[in-house]
Design an enzyme around this catalytic site. Structure first.
Site, PDB file in Angstrom:
ATOM      1  N   CYS A  62       0.844  -1.151  -0.165  1.00 39.27           N
ATOM      2  CA  CYS A  62       0.168   0.053  -0.026  1.00 39.27           C
ATOM      3  C   CYS A  62       0.943   1.119   0.095  1.00 39.27           C
ATOM      4  O   CYS A  62       0.606   2.267  -0.655  1.00 39.27           O
ATOM      5  CB  CYS A  62      -0.797   0.011   1.383  1.00 39.27           C
ATOM      6  SG  CYS A  62      -1.969  -1.417   1.454  1.00 39.27           S
ATOM      7  N   CYS A 122       2.318   3.119  -3.403  1.00 40.15           N
ATOM      8  CA  CYS A 122       1.816   4.076  -4.057  1.00 40.15           C
ATOM      9  C   CYS A 122       1.111   5.491  -2.905  1.00 40.15           C
ATOM     10  O   CYS A 122       0.995   6.538  -3.444  1.00 40.15           O
ATOM     11  CB  CYS A 122       0.685   3.638  -4.862  1.00 40.15           C
ATOM     12  SG  CYS A 122       0.768   2.271  -5.969  1.00 40.15           S
ATOM     13  N   HIS A 123       0.738   5.141  -1.781  1.00 38.58           N
ATOM     14  CA  HIS A 123       0.084   6.001  -1.103  1.00 38.58           C
ATOM     15  C   HIS A 123       0.801   6.789   0.099  1.00 38.58           C
ATOM     16  O   HIS A 123       0.615   7.580   0.707  1.00 38.58           O
ATOM     17  CB  HIS A 123      -1.143   5.212  -0.252  1.00 38.58           C
ATOM     18  CG  HIS A 123      -2.279   4.629  -1.355  1.00 38.58           C
ATOM     19  ND1 HIS A 123      -3.081   5.492  -2.012  1.00 38.58           N
ATOM     20  CD2 HIS A 123      -2.379   3.459  -1.637  1.00 38.58           C
ATOM     21  CE1 HIS A 123      -3.811   4.677  -2.524  1.00 38.58           C
ATOM     22  NE2 HIS A 123      -3.482   3.726  -2.499  1.00 38.58           N
ATOM     23  N   CYS A 144      -7.212  -1.979  -5.471  1.00 40.15           N
ATOM     24  CA  CYS A 144      -5.837  -1.834  -5.518  1.00 40.15           C
ATOM     25  C   CYS A 144      -5.234  -3.175  -5.262  1.00 40.15           C
ATOM     26  O   CYS A 144      -4.058  -3.334  -6.167  1.00 40.15           O
ATOM     27  CB  CYS A 144      -5.663  -1.128  -3.933  1.00 40.15           C
ATOM     28  SG  CYS A 144      -5.764   0.732  -4.273  1.00 40.15           S
ATOM     29  N   CYS A 163     -36.647  -1.498  14.723  1.00 40.92           N
ATOM     30  CA  CYS A 163     -36.066  -1.557  15.902  1.00 40.92           C
ATOM     31  C   CYS A 163     -34.990  -0.135  16.031  1.00 40.92           C
ATOM     32  O   CYS A 163     -35.145   0.489  16.960  1.00 40.92           O
ATOM     33  CB  CYS A 163     -34.940  -2.648  15.887  1.00 40.92           C
ATOM     34  SG  CYS A 163     -35.701  -4.245  16.312  1.00 40.92           S
ATOM     35  N   HIS A 164     -34.418   0.074  15.007  1.00 36.83           N
ATOM     36  CA  HIS A 164     -33.304   1.276  15.209  1.00 36.83           C
ATOM     37  C   HIS A 164     -33.754   2.650  14.835  1.00 36.83           C
ATOM     38  O   HIS A 164     -33.139   3.656  14.961  1.00 36.83           O
ATOM     39  CB  HIS A 164     -32.221   0.850  14.217  1.00 36.83           C
ATOM     40  CG  HIS A 164     -31.436  -0.501  14.587  1.00 36.83           C
ATOM     41  ND1 HIS A 164     -30.965  -0.534  15.851  1.00 36.83           N
ATOM     42  CD2 HIS A 164     -31.292  -1.728  14.128  1.00 36.83           C
ATOM     43  CE1 HIS A 164     -30.538  -1.702  15.826  1.00 36.83           C
ATOM     44  NE2 HIS A 164     -30.956  -2.429  14.760  1.00 36.83           N
ATOM     45  N   ARG A 167     -22.471  -7.849  10.480  1.00 39.20           N
ATOM     46  CA  ARG A 167     -23.359  -7.279  11.544  1.00 39.20           C
ATOM     47  C   ARG A 167     -24.776  -7.189  10.998  1.00 39.20           C
ATOM     48  O   ARG A 167     -25.731  -7.776  11.469  1.00 39.20           O
ATOM     49  CB  ARG A 167     -23.221  -5.821  11.855  1.00 39.20           C
ATOM     50  CG  ARG A 167     -23.809  -5.468  13.364  1.00 39.20           C
ATOM     51  CD  ARG A 167     -23.668  -6.429  14.488  1.00 39.20           C
ATOM     52  NE  ARG A 167     -25.082  -6.630  15.198  1.00 39.20           N
ATOM     53  CZ  ARG A 167     -25.483  -7.707  15.307  1.00 39.20           C
ATOM     54  NH1 ARG A 167     -25.057  -8.782  14.906  1.00 39.20           N
ATOM     55  NH2 ARG A 167     -26.817  -7.793  15.843  1.00 39.20           N
ATOM     56  N   CYS A 190     -28.140  -9.225  12.011  1.00 38.72           N
ATOM     57  CA  CYS A 190     -29.373  -8.717  12.340  1.00 38.72           C
ATOM     58  C   CYS A 190     -30.607  -9.388  11.421  1.00 38.72           C
ATOM     59  O   CYS A 190     -31.525  -9.580  12.064  1.00 38.72           O
ATOM     60  CB  CYS A 190     -29.379  -7.028  11.996  1.00 38.72           C
ATOM     61  SG  CYS A 190     -29.318  -6.120  13.370  1.00 38.72           S
TER      62      CYS A 190
END
Lengths: 157, 282
Positions: free
Chosen positions: B98, B101-102, B135, B201-202, B239, B243
């Site tokens: 990584c 390039c970065h 990448c 719920c949320h 996650r 749910c």
């Protein structure tokens, strides 16, 4: 002799009733969502209804509803109204309809339907995350619905 | 931490089980230095749905909250260190890392805040993990990571740390609009035998309890999250899968078009909240 015969008759009646409960797709809801007829013809067992209501794998009603009479079970939820006194304000037919499929009484209710087997979006096989089998069972049996209704009817205050 | 207030709330709940337990008023300041925007006005596209957006941190108990306040106490930070090593390690046929390039990971500050994001060349909305895989396969000649694989979550956690505190600013218009609308539809669909949507719920019930579980707004600006229950970093789409499974539904898979769309939509619901990962949740 008579007792034996009566007991035999009772077993026969229970056997017949259990063998032919009203199917989830045949439940007769009236215009207000109530269900007048027992789903099994066998009187509900309130003590077992209380067990169903606290069992996480069954009704797990206390996940959302607080019930003072079930305070032995830990962690009652706050998502839905308390059920204290519900037996004093709702008839057995109304309670049966709400437990079987609350949306027939309260449009858009968050409450899951406990006696329904069709009309779902991506139904699963229990909590496995996999697709439901063709013969998907309702969350509660007909007799468990009757047992819960019998318990709720005892909540007079 | 407002121990007294919490005790008072607990006492109240014993006598009145319907007491509404709101998000708490604690301050999320990491290492005593980086103040996070953990509550803010909801973005205009949430009008009618939410007025305020709130980090899930405010719905956790004091012990769990405390673990996130100091990087030495945050069990997710060890994975960030692993990712720093991986960042500088060459992989694949091109012999590149990584860093080739970065440069330093800190050069990526701000990137996490705008993902998922439309990629013009590919003609698709990409999650940060998808972009990292591009990448890896295109520039490094390395194998793609599976969605929410450990290596992918570690690197995503590092990308979160270098953007920590910056407000989420996911674009929902232009070419991303179609995917965003699909994600929104999924958010409001009642799945499974329990017929529950994300919103049930949320959105409708955050702050309430489902048994011992204190419902949050389901915001994802704090992912990857170190989940105490799993003792591991957990990815957003994994996650989601948990749910949806809990609605007694046939789930979607991490990496599926449905979960990519849902990740974009849910990320946009947190626009304005600070990038917070790796967070600590239970």
């Amino acid at each position: 002799m008579r007792l034996t015969a009566l007991a035999a008759a009772a077993i026969l009646v229970a056997g017949v009733a259990n063998a032919n409960p009203v199917a989830p797709t045949d439940v007769a809801y009236d215009d207000s969502g109530a269900v007048a007829e027992s789903l099994t013809g066998v009187a509900g067992d309130a003590a077992n209804g209380a067990k169903v209501m606290t069992d996480r794998g069954k009704g797990n009603c206390v996940a959302c509803h607080a019930v003072t009479a079930l305070s032995d079970a830990p962690f009652h939820g706050t998502v839905a109204p308390t059920l204290d006194g519900v037996g004093g304000v709702r008839s057995e037919a109304e309670l049966r309809g709400i437990v079987a499929n609350a949306k027939m009484t309260f449009e858009g209710s968050v409450m899951p339907p406990f006696y329904k087997t069709t009309g779902f979006t991506r139904p699963g096989d229990g909590y496995t995350g996999k697709a439901a089998p063709a013969d998907l069972a309702p969350i509660l049996t007909a007799q468990e619905i009757e047992d819960v209704v019998a318990f709720l009817a005892t909540l007079k205050d | 931490m407002k121990i007294k207030a919490l005790t008072a709330v607990a006492a109240l709940m014993l006598s009145a089980p319907m007491a509404f337990a709101e998000a708490d008023e604690d301050q999320l300041i990491i290492n005593g230095d980086v103040a996070m925007i953990s509550k803010t006005a909801a973005a205009p596209h949430l009008e009618g749905a939410l007025s305020e957006v709130i980090s899930g941190w405010h719905f956790r108990d004091n012990e769990t909250q405390a673990m996130q306040l100091d990087d030495f106490d945050n069990p997710g930070m060890v994975f960030v260190d692993l990712a720093r090593d991986a960042w500088a390690t060459a992989e694949g046929t091109e012999g590149k890392s990584c860093a080739s390039c970065h440069g330093e990971p800190e050069a990526m500050a701000g990137v996490k805040a705008v993902y998922p994001k439309w990629n013009e060349t590919a003609g698709e909305v990409r999650t940060l993990q998808m972009q990292m895989n591009d990448c890896r396969t295109t520039r490094m000649g390395a194998e793609a990571w599976k969605t929410d694989a450990k290596e992918a979550l570690n690197m995503e956690a590092l990308m979160a740390v270098v953007s920590r505190g910056m407000p989420m600013n996911v674009a929902i218009d232009g070419p991303a609009a179609e995917t965003w609308a699909k994600g929104k539809e999924i958010y409001y669909t009642r799945y499974g035998q329990l017929e529950l949507s994300c919103a049930n719920c949320h959105e409708q019930n955050y702050g309430n309890y489902i048994r011992s579980d204190h419902l949050s707004q389901g915001q994802i600006e704090a992912f990857p999250a170190y989940r105490l229950k799993d003792a591991a970093l957990v990815g957003v789409q994994s996650r989601f899968k948990g749910c949806v499974r809990d609605t007694r539904a046939e789930t979607f898979s991490p990496g599926s078009p449905e979960f990519i769309a849902l990740e974009l939509y849910v990320a946009s619901r947190g626009n304005g909240l600070s990038v917070e990962g790796p967070s600590v949740r239970n």
